[in-house]
Every structure is written in structure tokens, then in C-alpha cells.
Scaffold this active site. Structure first.
Site, PDB file in Angstrom:
ATOM      1  N   ASP A   1       0.817  -1.216   0.000  1.00 12.26           N
ATOM      2  CA  ASP A   1       0.000   0.000   0.000  1.00 12.26           C
ATOM      3  C   ASP A   1       0.854   1.271   0.000  1.00 12.26           C
ATOM      4  OD1 ASP A   1      -1.992  -1.858   0.374  1.00 12.26           O
ATOM      5  OD2 ASP A   1      -2.927  -0.797   2.053  1.00 12.26           O
ATOM      6  N   ASP A   2       0.192   2.362  -0.352  1.00 10.35           N
ATOM      7  CA  ASP A   2       0.640   3.746  -0.157  1.00 10.35           C
ATOM      8  C   ASP A   2       1.677   4.217  -1.170  1.00 10.35           C
ATOM      9  OD1 ASP A   2      -1.004   3.531   2.018  1.00 10.35           O
ATOM     10  OD2 ASP A   2       0.573   3.673   3.539  1.00 10.35           O
TER      11      ASP A   2
ATOM     12  N   HIS B   1      -6.151   3.110  -3.724  1.00  4.85           N
ATOM     13  CA  HIS B   1      -6.033   3.340  -2.278  1.00  4.85           C
ATOM     14  C   HIS B   1      -6.490   4.759  -1.942  1.00  4.85           C
ATOM     15  CE1 HIS B   1      -4.862   2.119   1.665  1.00  4.85           C
ATOM     16  NE2 HIS B   1      -3.730   2.800   1.738  1.00  4.85           N
TER      17      HIS B   1
ATOM     18  N   HIS C   1      -6.094   9.301   1.375  1.00  3.12           N
ATOM     19  CA  HIS C   1      -5.914   8.341   2.468  1.00  3.12           C
ATOM     20  C   HIS C   1      -6.769   8.688   3.695  1.00  3.12           C
ATOM     21  CE1 HIS C   1      -3.738   5.355   4.997  1.00  3.12           C
ATOM     22  NE2 HIS C   1      -3.357   4.850   3.845  1.00  3.12           N
TER      23      HIS C   1
ATOM     24  N   HIS D   1       3.650  -2.437   2.949  1.00  4.39           N
ATOM     25  CA  HIS D   1       3.736  -1.080   2.397  1.00  4.39           C
ATOM     26  C   HIS D   1       5.067  -0.922   1.668  1.00  4.39           C
ATOM     27  CE1 HIS D   1       0.907  -0.990   5.768  1.00  4.39           C
ATOM     28  NE2 HIS D   1       0.296   0.010   5.134  1.00  4.39           N
TER      29      HIS D   1
HETATM   30 NI    NI Z   1      -2.572   2.996   3.386  1.00  3.79          NI
END
Ligand code: NI
Length: 300
Positions: free
Chosen positions: A113-114, A163, A167, A257
Site C-alpha cells: 500500500d501507499d 487506495h 488516504h 507497504h
Molecule cells: Ni494505506
């Protein structure tokens, strides 16, 4: 058939007896004796004729029964071996149990993620060298910043998911704000790859029925997880590797991540460790080939 006829004749003999007894009674009575001989003979003759006609009738009924009942029985008796004969000539495929119809029963999905981040290319190098697949849940701003990373993900068989843009915790937002976050994420992915994603990863895994509805309306399925490595908190590659490998089971979705070098450096250990356990890292699109829009997936 023979038994049927015998029992029919037995019934006939029983019912015919009273007629004979009656004839004997008539024959034995004084009045009958006084009556003319031809009358008695005539009565006996009538009874004999009656018996004969009953025998004929019973025989006819028995023949009728044997031509209707027996043929019904015989095909049933003959039908039984027929399927065996056909099966022997041309065996039918044996239906496979449901579990065996899964494309890759020992597959797991590693998700990052991210990103993308400055470390994402190194991660993609590792997956390419190991011939393994992953999934990347990208933030809109980072997708605009690293469009070539998304293009490489797409070219190398990885799954790209949404995503959101900022956020935010979507379960604290109204439908319209959730839709804006998702639309912005889709636009960023489309900008790099030309395609809308199939997957939404709600930040923090925070979801609710409104998010289900937005996701459904946008044609997205929700990728949650059932293995959390806590890689954002414990910045240690060995810990990340151990957590991912030990907690993963067939069908697992693992959360990591790709903005942390410690996570990226753990990738080789994770892929090797999973394979040593008999598990294969695949993309979400491979793990879940026909996802339902709006549905939440924590694993397969
Ligand atoms: Ni995230």
C-alpha cells in the site's frame, strides 16, 4: 407370469365351488330327484359352461396381464445394465470436487500500500527475478508522480488497486465524499495505465455499508487482508519476512507497504519462505478471478 395364472385359477376354483355344491345340493334333494333327469343334467351343463367361460375369461385376463405388466418389469430389469455398458464404452468425466476447481489452491496475495515510492522499482526487480506477482494499492498523488512504475506493474502482471486520493478514513465520510476519493484514485491509475482498477483498498481497512455501495456503483471490489505484518510499525526486514511467511495460509491476503525500505528488502526472503511452505505469491487478479463488485475480500 406362470405364478399369476396359477393364482388366478386358484381364485376361480374357489369361486366355482359354491356353484358345484349348489348343484350337488339340488341333485341330493328329494324334489330334485323327483324332477326330471334332463333338468339336473341341464343345470350341471350350465354350471360346466359357466366354469369353462370363467376359465377362458381368467386365462384371457392372465394373458392380458402378462402382456402389460411383464413388459413393464422387463425393461426395468434390462435398463439397469445399460448405463454400465455405455460407461464401459465411453467413460464420462468424473466431476471434480469444488476445492480442486480453484486455479491455484496454494496461492497467496502479497499486497503493498501507499506507493509507488522511490523503493518500488527495487521491489519490482525482486518480483521479476523471482518470477512472482504482487498487488500495489496506490495513492492518487503517488500514481501521478510515478506513472512509469504503474506501467511496469501492469506490464509485469501485477495487480494495481485504488487506495484513494488523500488516504482519509472513508467510513467517516458521506457517499459523495467517498465517491470523490475513489474517482480521483481511479483517474490517477487510468492516467498511467489507460485502465480502471478492479480493486479498492479502503485506508486502514475501514469500511462500512456506504463504502460497499460506492464500491459497487464504481465497479470495484474491496481488498482487505487477513495477515497484517505491521511492517509500518516494526521496521525490521527479518520481522516482516517472518510475519508474512508464518501467518500466510492458502488464499491469504497479506498487508505490507512499499514506502518502507525494510519491507522492500524483505521481499526476497518472503517469496522464498512462502515457496518453502508450498505457497505461491500471485496477484489479486490471479487469486480472485471473478470478484464481485462492492464485496469485501479478506482472503479467498
Ligand atoms: Ni494505506
Amino acid at each position: 407370469m406362470h405364478r399369476l395364472l396359477t393364482s388366478a385359477l386358484t381364485v376361480l376354483a374357489t369361486t366355482a365351488l359354491p356353484a358345484c355344491a349348489n348343484a350337488q345340493f339340488l341333485e341330493g334333494t328329494p324334489k330334485a330327484a323327483e324332477s326330471s333327469e334332463p333338468n339336473i343334467q341341464s343345470a350341471v351343463s350350465e354350471i360346466q359352461t359357466d366354469i369353462q367361460s370363467r376359465i377362458d375369461s381368467t386365462r384371457a385376463q392372465a394373458q392380458e396381464l402378462s402382456s402389460t405388466v411383464a413388459p413393464q418389469d422387463e425393461p426395468q430389469n434390462e435398463a439397469a445394465p445399460a448405463p454400465d455398458t455405455q460407461a464401459g464404452a465411453a467413460p464420462q468425466p468424473v466431476p471434480q470436487p469444488q476445492a480442486n476447481s480453484v486455479d491455484c489452491p496454494n496461492c497467496v496475495a502479497l499486497t503493498f500500500d501507499d506507493g509507488p515510492s522511490p523503493y518500488t522499482n527495487q521491489l519490482l526487480d525482486t518480483f521479476k527475478a523471482k518470477d512472482a506477482r504482487a498487488s500495489f494499492m496506490v495513492l492518487a498523488d503517488h500514481a501521478y508522480q510515478y506513472p512509469q512504475a504503474l506501467q511496469r506493474m501492469q506490464a509485469e502482471g501485477h495487480t494495481i488497486g485504488n487506495h484513494t486520493k488523500t488516504h482519509r478514513q472513508l467510513n467517516q465520510l458521506a457517499y459523495g465524499d467517498i465517491a470523490q476519493e475513489i474517482d480521483a484514485g481511479n483517474a490517477a491509475i487510468r492516467n498511467a495505465t489507460g485502465q480502471n482498477p478492479q480493486w479498492l483498498r479502503p485506508p486502514y481497512g475501514a469500511t462500512n455499508e456506504t463504502i460497499d455501495q460506492v464500491a459497487r456503483d464504481k465497479g470495484l471490489s474491496q481488498a482487505l487482508w487477513n495477515v497484517d505484518t505491521l511492517d509500518w510499525k516494526i521496521r525490521d526486514s527479518q520481522h516482516v519476512c517472518n510475519s508474512a511467511v508464518q501467518d500466510a495460509n492458502p488464499g491469504s491476503i497479506v498487508l505490507m507497504h512499499d514506502i518502507h525500505p525494510t519491507t522492500v528488502n524483505a521481499a526476497e526472503c518472503i517469496i522464498d519462505g512462502l515457496r518453502a511452505k508450498g505457497l505461491e505469491p500471485v496477484s489479486l487478479d490471479e487469486l480472485l478471478r471473478t470478484p464481485v463488485d462492492g464485496k469485501r475480500y479478506y482472503s479467498r
